[in-house]
Design a protein around this motif. Structure first.
Motif, short mmCIF file in Angstrom:
data_model
loop_
_atom_site.label_atom_id
_atom_site.label_comp_id
_atom_site.label_asym_id
_atom_site.label_seq_id
_atom_site.Cartn_x
_atom_site.Cartn_y
_atom_site.Cartn_z
N MET A 44 0.74 -1.37 -0.14
CA MET A 44 -0.13 -0.05 0.00
C MET A 44 1.00 1.44 0.20
N GLN A 45 0.62 2.15 -0.98
CA GLN A 45 1.29 3.49 -0.84
C GLN A 45 0.24 4.73 -0.99
N ILE A 46 0.54 5.52 -0.08
CA ILE A 46 -0.47 6.70 0.02
C ILE A 46 0.30 8.09 -0.13
N HIS A 47 -0.08 8.74 -1.03
CA HIS A 47 0.58 10.10 -1.38
C HIS A 47 -0.27 11.23 -1.23
N VAL A 48 0.04 12.15 -0.35
CA VAL A 48 -0.63 13.33 -0.19
C VAL A 48 -0.13 14.69 -0.91
N LYS A 49 -0.73 15.51 -1.58
CA LYS A 49 0.07 16.75 -2.28
C LYS A 49 -0.66 17.89 -2.16
N GLY A 50 -0.27 18.91 -1.34
CA GLY A 50 -1.07 20.17 -1.16
C GLY A 50 -2.25 20.44 -0.36
N LEU A 51 -2.32 19.38 0.60
CA LEU A 51 -3.43 19.21 1.51
C LEU A 51 -2.98 19.53 3.01
N VAL A 52 -3.72 20.23 3.80
CA VAL A 52 -3.25 20.25 5.24
C VAL A 52 -3.50 19.30 5.94
N ARG A 53 -2.71 18.98 6.78
CA ARG A 53 -2.83 17.72 8.04
C ARG A 53 -2.62 16.42 7.14
N SER A 64 -7.93 -9.32 0.47
CA SER A 64 -6.59 -9.25 0.60
C SER A 64 -5.84 -10.31 -0.31
N HIS A 65 -6.52 -11.50 -0.34
CA HIS A 65 -5.90 -12.76 -1.06
C HIS A 65 -5.91 -12.28 -2.57
N ALA A 66 -6.53 -11.33 -3.09
CA ALA A 66 -6.50 -11.14 -4.54
C ALA A 66 -5.91 -9.68 -4.91
N VAL A 67 -5.42 -9.10 -3.96
CA VAL A 67 -5.05 -7.75 -4.32
C VAL A 67 -3.51 -7.82 -4.04
N GLN A 68 -2.69 -7.19 -4.94
CA GLN A 68 -1.29 -7.17 -5.13
C GLN A 68 -0.85 -6.05 -4.50
N GLU A 69 -1.21 -4.80 -5.02
CA GLU A 69 -0.89 -3.45 -4.61
C GLU A 69 -1.93 -2.48 -4.83
N VAL A 70 -2.02 -1.55 -3.87
CA VAL A 70 -2.76 -0.43 -3.90
C VAL A 70 -2.23 0.85 -3.73
N THR A 71 -2.43 1.96 -4.40
CA THR A 71 -1.76 3.33 -4.56
C THR A 71 -2.90 4.08 -4.32
#
Length: 118
Positions: A3-12, A32-39
């Motif tokens: 899992m990757q989470i990117h935040v740009k230009g937002l407060v908090r 979860s058994h079927a998911v490889q990655e989530v962004t």
């Protein structure tokens, strides 16, 4: 599941990352058994000084069969946008996985019928 989470230009941003990670974990736990990655990418399109429905949240999910699902939404409040995106993501993944199961099962049934007829 990566899992990757990117935040740009937002407060908090750190709080948004924690909330988003929790929502994604709850939403995708069943799959979860079927998911490889989530962004997930969250972005304030117009910047923090301007209001309006300019908060974009996009989730790109790769399943283990290499199919890719993309869900995005736009709104004025990022917390509400995250809720809508995760709800739609749950529905979309469920629908996609049920299609894959139907395809596999129909192939198995056809193979059994051909073997029984021979």
């Amino acid at each position: 599941m990566q899992m990757q989470i990117h935040v740009k230009g937002l407060v908090r941003a750190s709080r948004l990352r924690v909330v988003a990670a929790n929502k994604l974990n709850v939403t995708l736990a069943r799959f979860s058994h079927a998911v490889q990655e989530v962004t997930m990418r969250m972005h304030d399109i117009n910047g923090p000084d301007r209001g309006g429905a300019d908060k974009l949240c996009r989730v790109v999910l790769r399943l283990k069969d290499n199919s890719i699902l993309v869900v995005e939404d736009l709104g004025a409040n990022m917390m509400e946008v995250i809720d809508r995106v995760t709800d739609r993501l749950h529905h979309t993944v469920s629908k996609q996985l049920s299609r894959l199961v139907k395809i596999d099962r129909s192939g198995i049934r056809q193979g059994n019928l051909v073997a029984a007829m021979s």
